[in-house]
Design an enzyme around this catalytic site. Sequence first.
Site, PDB file in Angstrom:
ATOM      1  N   HIS A 201      -4.987  10.835-110.230  1.00  0.00           N
ATOM      2  CA  HIS A 201      -5.968  11.735-109.886  1.00  0.00           C
ATOM      3  C   HIS A 201      -7.253  11.238-110.650  1.00  0.00           C
ATOM      4  O   HIS A 201      -8.509  11.833-110.532  1.00  0.00           O
ATOM      5  CB  HIS A 201      -5.648  13.000-110.822  1.00  0.00           C
ATOM      6  CG  HIS A 201      -5.761  12.931-112.469  1.00  0.00           C
ATOM      7  ND1 HIS A 201      -4.591  12.052-112.788  1.00  0.00           N
ATOM      8  CD2 HIS A 201      -6.693  13.212-113.335  1.00  0.00           C
ATOM      9  CE1 HIS A 201      -5.035  12.109-114.208  1.00  0.00           C
ATOM     10  NE2 HIS A 201      -6.158  12.723-114.313  1.00  0.00           N
TER      11      HIS A 201
HETATM   12  C1  UD1 Z   1      -9.300  16.427-116.315  1.00  0.00           C
HETATM   13  C2  UD1 Z   1      -9.864  15.574-117.546  1.00  0.00           C
HETATM   14  C3  UD1 Z   1      -8.537  14.334-117.444  1.00  0.00           C
HETATM   15  C4  UD1 Z   1      -7.320  14.891-117.455  1.00  0.00           C
HETATM   16  C5  UD1 Z   1      -7.230  15.709-115.959  1.00  0.00           C
HETATM   17  C6  UD1 Z   1      -5.979  16.284-115.966  1.00  0.00           C
HETATM   18  C7  UD1 Z   1     -12.298  15.328-117.910  1.00  0.00           C
HETATM   19  C8  UD1 Z   1     -13.310  14.491-118.272  1.00  0.00           C
HETATM   20  N1  UD1 Z   1     -10.999  14.816-117.479  1.00  0.00           N
HETATM   21  O1  UD1 Z   1      -9.839  15.792-115.116  1.00  0.00           O
HETATM   22  O2  UD1 Z   1      -8.741  13.600-118.596  1.00  0.00           O
HETATM   23  O3  UD1 Z   1      -6.498  13.691-117.062  1.00  0.00           O
HETATM   24  O4  UD1 Z   1      -8.140  16.701-116.423  1.00  0.00           O
HETATM   25  O5  UD1 Z   1      -5.643  16.956-114.720  1.00  0.00           O
HETATM   26  O6  UD1 Z   1     -12.031  16.442-118.812  1.00  0.00           O
HETATM   27  N2  UD1 Z   1      -9.815  21.489-109.599  1.00  0.00           N
HETATM   28  C9  UD1 Z   1      -9.143  22.518-108.982  1.00  0.00           C
HETATM   29  N3  UD1 Z   1      -8.359  23.443-109.560  1.00  0.00           N
HETATM   30  C10 UD1 Z   1      -8.342  23.398-110.880  1.00  0.00           C
HETATM   31  C11 UD1 Z   1      -9.078  22.350-111.737  1.00  0.00           C
HETATM   32  C12 UD1 Z   1      -9.753  21.326-110.999  1.00  0.00           C
HETATM   33  O7  UD1 Z   1      -9.423  22.849-107.746  1.00  0.00           O
HETATM   34  O8  UD1 Z   1      -7.579  24.115-111.608  1.00  0.00           O
HETATM   35  C13 UD1 Z   1     -10.449  20.648-108.690  1.00  0.00           C
HETATM   36  C14 UD1 Z   1     -12.109  20.709-108.617  1.00  0.00           C
HETATM   37  O9  UD1 Z   1     -12.324  20.505-107.459  1.00  0.00           O
HETATM   38  C15 UD1 Z   1     -12.741  19.809-109.819  1.00  0.00           C
HETATM   39  C16 UD1 Z   1     -11.868  18.759-109.879  1.00  0.00           C
HETATM   40  O10 UD1 Z   1     -10.371  19.188-109.609  1.00  0.00           O
HETATM   41  O11 UD1 Z   1     -13.906  19.434-109.427  1.00  0.00           O
HETATM   42  C17 UD1 Z   1     -11.729  18.011-110.844  1.00  0.00           C
HETATM   43  O12 UD1 Z   1     -11.613  18.860-111.983  1.00  0.00           O
HETATM   44  P1  UD1 Z   1     -12.040  18.638-113.529  1.00  0.00           P
HETATM   45  O13 UD1 Z   1     -11.537  19.553-114.540  1.00  0.00           O
HETATM   46  O14 UD1 Z   1     -13.479  18.234-113.534  1.00  0.00           O
HETATM   47  O15 UD1 Z   1     -11.588  17.029-113.931  1.00  0.00           O
HETATM   48  P2  UD1 Z   1     -10.124  16.553-113.620  1.00  0.00           P
HETATM   49  O16 UD1 Z   1     -10.073  15.363-112.509  1.00  0.00           O
HETATM   50  O17 UD1 Z   1      -8.855  17.511-113.517  1.00  0.00           O
END
Ligand code: UD1
Length: 355
Positions: A201
Amino acid sequence: MKLIHVVGARPNFMKAAPVYRALHACPSVQQQIVHTGQHYDANMSDIFFQQLSIPAPDINLQVGSGSHAQQTAEIISRFEAVVLNEKPDIVLVYGDVNSTVAAALVCAKLGVKIAHVEAGLRSFDRTMPEEINRLVTDQLADILFTPSEDGDRNLVREGVPASKIHMVGNVMIDTLIRMLPEAEKQIPTGLPSCYILVTLHRPSNVDDVDWLTAAHAMLSEVAREIPVIFPIHPRTRQRLNNVVKQEANSDGIRLLEPLSYLEFLGMQAHATALVTDSGGIQEETTYLGIPCITLRENTERPVTVDVGTNILVGRDLGRVRETIAQTLAGNLKRGSIPPLWDGHAAERIAKILTQ
Ligand code: UD1
């Protein structure tokens, strides 16, 4: 003592759960849980609260997704109002996600004490957003709970007074130890006896379309020899849809929706090897004694390489293929369990906080 736990993203939940439980046994402590809403899908958030028996958040800031600046700024702005209203004596932040650093910044400016659980980890790679979050949070924290000795050394080198640092062990392993018997009961039927479990991820991997395409092709090749099971993070799902332009199960890789904590733990415990770019999985596999092939150039968790079963292969897909082949041939990396990864880290935290 009034204490707020701030959680926001999937890996925070299994870290906060044992600390909440340990503090629940202390009558002098009043606890609240604030969920920032960084992760909001039911299978990225709610299911973890249910399975880990964490009470529903007292407050959900519902910040959702956005750029780093937007997400961090929203948390700062919404959490400030909570701190002003609730007036906690101390705020606990976990790990290295945007919610961690945002909450720490709010507390530092309002003069509220901050305790950081999982302090001191360093990849020494400032292109990782998590490294920035770790560096800033640790500079602001008043009490720093580290999972391993390298954390203590990093903090001392950065000028953090030794009196603020407490090596307590690994809270994520507290949860693993408590939940493993339950996870064993929930192993999905029909799981093959040998399989490679994959998670990817990290933006540095999955946002690189060429690399993701090549990684997908490599995993399809591996899947001809051994089943490959790949629960997909939402970010990776979006990227992969562009790459393979189809439901990729046809390539022999079993793509699944993100799994619950218990399902994933059970699958990890029985996997032949993991291929991952996660942080926490490097630790969980070390505890479980399962080989972990980490698709990163560096790790903030060096103890998993020095002591545990973790092998860093960078982004070199040829090396991943080779390491899987060696593992299948019985040439596995064996390791041992780091000091204080014993299921009692959260109790140590509770004792220090209440003293
Ligand atoms: C975040 C953490 C990372 C951790 C990871 C675990 C930061 C900088 N990164 O990254 O360290 O390893 O969580 O998952 O805080 N999305 C959904 N549904 C959700 C959450 C996210 O669809 O419930 C999608 C969205 O399009 C979002 C993308 O996933 O833009 C990324 O989510 P985000 O919270 O920005 O960061 P992670 O890549 O999950």
